[in-house]
Design an enzyme around this catalytic site. Structure first.
Site, mmCIF file in Angstrom:
data_model
loop_
_atom_site.group_PDB
_atom_site.id
_atom_site.type_symbol
_atom_site.label_atom_id
_atom_site.label_comp_id
_atom_site.label_asym_id
_atom_site.label_seq_id
_atom_site.Cartn_x
_atom_site.Cartn_y
_atom_site.Cartn_z
ATOM 1 N N ASP A 294 0.865 -1.176 0.000
ATOM 2 C CA ASP A 294 0.000 0.000 0.000
ATOM 3 C C ASP A 294 0.911 1.237 0.000
ATOM 4 O OD1 ASP A 294 -2.133 1.699 -0.051
ATOM 5 O OD2 ASP A 294 -3.219 0.737 1.572
HETATM 6 C C1 BGC Z 1 -4.918 3.306 -0.096
HETATM 7 C C2 BGC Z 1 -5.013 2.287 -1.205
HETATM 8 C C3 BGC Z 1 -4.825 2.978 -2.531
HETATM 9 C C4 BGC Z 1 -3.480 3.656 -2.524
HETATM 10 C C5 BGC Z 1 -3.117 4.323 -3.840
HETATM 11 C C6 BGC Z 1 -3.667 4.156 -0.201
HETATM 12 O O1 BGC Z 1 -3.674 5.217 0.683
HETATM 13 O O2 BGC Z 1 -4.953 2.649 1.150
HETATM 14 O O3 BGC Z 1 -6.216 1.588 -1.128
HETATM 15 O O4 BGC Z 1 -4.927 2.059 -3.573
HETATM 16 O O5 BGC Z 1 -3.478 4.638 -1.512
HETATM 17 O O6 BGC Z 1 -3.847 5.444 -4.060
#
Ligand code: BGC
Length: 754
Positions: A294
């Site tokens: 993530d």
């Molecule tokens: C979120 C993800 C997301 C990623 C990219 C993160 O803060 O938890 O679900 O895909 O950002 O934007």
């Protein structure tokens, strides 16, 4: 950690890894496997690590190249082949420029894969995922994901960070809007439908995307619904509730990527968790795609307190099976050194790169890195009429009728004297919901615009909901004091025959980093509702929200309540179609609605305690100041039709296929749809099972005054459970069965599994 500890850790993790079940090796079709091996054999260690590195978009490609700082570094890395993927690049023009930087400058010209959070559409927006889940309509959900994929792919994107298949039980958590609610069975079916919608039958098509099942694992169980909080759960909950949607996404839908989670699992950050990523995902389930971290979650291993510096985070994450680093800079900075120092084996790097390259080959990026970049197609497909129709269908199906006293709804086409109140009624932005980074602001059909096609009305906003800026990366300011518009609204209501009040949360009050401790109707809107009620009780309340709300006062006083979530581009049309009966509501809640926030987390499939009650005494499981039941239970939702259930017949003569049949009759004069739901309870098992578990559902259309027999089959797949080691068991004994219209209302019977 000092050097000795690091070496010990590396040895230990190698030992642990080897002692786990054997890891599945990537086995795509032969042609691709050979090409991947051939390419891998030509890559330097640095280039391999580059493939494991993902950056977010960072500069305007129409402007000059960045000349200093991090931006310059990213730019240089792209040209040197030290970047495998980009996220947040929006539009064909930009994608092409970034692709050029990588393909035309790097030694091997390996194409980038472009990821984006395409969560419920890209330009044309479908309802937020929680709303879609309320449709219980798997084909409509699959189609919605297909529409999202078509538009995103037309904008040059190859990969979506969706679906979020975290099971969510706590309405305080802002990200409940992004998932399918509290139930693992429903969540699993929807997860599979979404992956199928995104990926289609042919990943190399220019209309499909690689999907990403996220977040492995347990993010939906953040303590007290607080964002990014600790997760602490039993292995029973992990295997029976949290993991099933992921297992199905891998085994049934062949999802190409998985994203790990910000939270810890059993004390180990998910990103550095070999048990989740290597043993279970890649080992037991044979996942052959790749794992993306993530955002910054590799770096956060240090914040969690499991590593002393960025280098250690890279070592831990790589050894644990995180294949690609999103924006931590940990791999690109340290992984090659860690390999040289023997702290991460080159085999592990090869394995990760093999997985990443395989997906790129499957997407067809090696055949033509620019195949997704076609301006004509981009123009033609965005907001395509077919897409608008699909999301309208999805939006109508997502609406849940919560209350309809005295059949106040549907409204007559010639209904006079309609007053509409509430700022959300005219809002064209909020109904788009959160997680719509590729979309255009103010593109929703407002409720007022939807009503325009049906009736004349008077309108007053009553009060502002938010003041100031409404964007993804900033907090909203909620109006908690300005009631200056109440007077106008109350006067309108006084003179109206019927009042439609559109109230609820702003679209930016749910989503990531939007946890709430109060889940009532926010700001001064509850006061507005009560003020209007004083002068006119004929109120239809249209709720817009990204999570279950606690609305006990409205549930008691307001005769008609329509749950309209945030329904995306076609929002207002869908709401108006429901209010005027052009579409008969068919949605059912995918999450329980609590009576008060103190009940959270509240969910239907809880464990029976030693003191389940209710008893005529003090000492049983309850609150002294609140009912034990939710306000509206999981699976609940009304229709303009009336359905009767009768003749529950259980046939257990074939023990491998227990048949449960029920007759459903539409006893009203209105054609309608009903979601017939089957729940079981394993009465006495070697580990305690939930009081009820959804194990089947079917959405049927019934003409007025007709009946249909619906038959379910229960096999080992529905009747078993995972023990604390994650082994699946089916145990003999008595099972209760309930078939009905919600998790709280149905016909019951039982059978014995011998
Ligand atoms: C979120 C993800 C997301 C990623 C990219 C993160 O803060 O938890 O679900 O895909 O950002 O934007």
């Amino acid at each position: 950690m000092n050097q000795i500890k690091i070496i010990l850790y590396a040895l230990l993790s190698t030992f642990l890894f080897q002692s786990c079940r054997p890891e599945h090796t990537v086995q795509p079709d032969d042609g691709i496997a050979q090409k991947v091996e051939a390419l891998l054999s030509r890559m330097t260690l640095e280039e391999k690590v580059g493939q494991m590195n993902q950056y977010s978009s960072f500069y305007d490609v129409t402007g000059p190249a960045p000349s200093d700082g991090k931006l310059k570094l990213k730019y240089e890395h792209l040209k040197k082949g030290l970047v495998g993927s980009m996220l947040n690049v929006n539009g064909v023009k930009e994608v092409r420029e970034f692709q050029k930087l990588a393909v035309e400058n790097s030694r091997l010209g390996i194409p980038l894969i472009f990821g984006f959070d395409v969560i419920h559409g890209h330009k044309t927006l479908a309802p937020i995922p929680l709303a879609e889940a309320a449709s219980w309509d798997l084909e409509a959900i699959r189609r919605s994901a297909e529409v999202a994929a078509t538009e995103a792919a037309a904008m040059g994107i190859n990969w979506t960070f969706a679906p979020m298949i975290d099971i969510t039980r706590d309405a305080r958590w802002g990200r409940v809007m992004e998932g399918s609610g509290e139930d693992p069975y429903l969540g699993t079916q929807i997860g599979v439908a979404r992956v199928n919608g995104f990926q289609g039958n042919d990943l190399s098509s220019v209309h499909t995307l690689a999907a990403c099942a996220k977040h492995l694992a347990g993010y939906g169980f953040s303590e007290a619904g607080k964002e990014y909080n600790t997760v602490d759960m039993s292995t029973s909950t992990l295997f029976n509730v949290v993991l099933p949607p992921f297992k199905a996404a891998v085994e049934e839908a062949n999802v190409k990527t998985v994203m790990n989670a910000f939270n810890i699992m059993n004390g180990v950050p998910s990103t550095g968790n070999a048990f989740l990523q290597r043993d279970i995902l890649k080992g037991r389930w044979g996942f052959d795609g790749f794992v993306i971290s993530d955002w910054g979650s590799i770096k956060e291993i240090e914040s969690h307190g499991m590593a002393a510096n960025l280098k250690e985070t890279a070592m831990i994450a790589a050894n644990a099976g995180s294949d690609m680093d999103m924006e931590s800079y940990a791999y690109v900075t340290h992984l090659a050194d860690l390999v040289e120092e023997g702290l991460v084996s080159e085999d592990k790097i090869d394995e990760a790169v093999r997985r990443i390259l395989t997906v790129k080959y499957e997407l067809g990026l090696f055949d033509d890195p620019y195949k997704y970049c076609n301006e004509e197609r981009e123009k033609e497909l965005l907001y395509h009429p077919d897409h608008l129709e699909a999301v309208l269908d999805m939006a109508r199906k997502s609406i849940v009728l919560l209350k309809n006293e005295g059949d106040l709804l549907p409204l007559k086409r010639d209904q006079k004297g309609i007053a509409v109140i509430g700022t959300l009624a005219s809002d064209k932005n909020s109904p788009l919901g959160n997680w719509r980074l590729g979309s255009d602001n103010n593109t929703a059909v407002s409720v007022l615009e939807g009503l325009d096609t049906y009736c004349t009305y008077t309108y007053a906003k009553g009060a502002d909901l938010s003041t100031g800026i409404e964007v993804f990366n900033q907090d909203l300011t909620i109006n908690t004091s300005d009631k200056s518009g109440f007077k106008e609204a109350v006067t309108l209501a006084k003179n109206a025959e019927i009042v439609i009040m559109v109230l609820g949360e702003h679209g930016m009050m749910s989503g990531e980093a939007r946890s709430r401790t109060q889940i009532d109707i926010p700001g001064v809107q509850q006061d507005l509702l009560e003020a209007v009620y004083e002068v006119n009780k004929n109120i239809v309340l249209v709720l817009m929200n990204g999570r279950p709300l606690a609305i006990p006062w409205a549930a008691e006083h307001i005769p008609a309540i329509v749950e309209a979530w945030q329904l995306g581009t076609q929002s207002g049309h869908a709401v108006a179609d429901i209010l005027f009966g052009r579409y008969n509501p068919s949605g059912k809640l995918p999450m329980s609605f609590p009576r008060s926030v103190g009940q959270c987390p509240i969910y239907y499939n809880y464990f029976r305690t030693g003191r389940p009650g209710p008893r005529n005494e003090v000492f049983f499981s309850r609150y002294i100041d609140e009912d034990r039941t939710p306000l509206y239970p999981f699976g609940y939702g009304l229709s303009y039709s009336k359905f009767d259930y009768s003749n529950l017949v259980i046939d257990d003569s074939d023990q491998k296929r227990i048949k449960v049949a029920v007759q459903v009759s539409n006893v009203s004069d209105t054609d309608g749809e009903e979601v017939v739901q089957l729940y079981i309870n394993d009465k006495a098992a070697s580990i305690v099972r939930p009081v009820k578990e959804l194990k089947g559902f079917e959405k049927i259309a019934l003409k007025a005054k007709t009946s249909q027999t619906v038959t379910f089959e229960l096999t080992d797949k529905e009747l078993g459970f995972y023990d604390p080691n994650g082994d699946y068991k089916v145990e003999s004994g008595m099972f209760d069965v309930m078939v009905g219209t919600s998790s709280a209302d149905g016909l019951t019977g039982s059978f014995q599994l011998k």
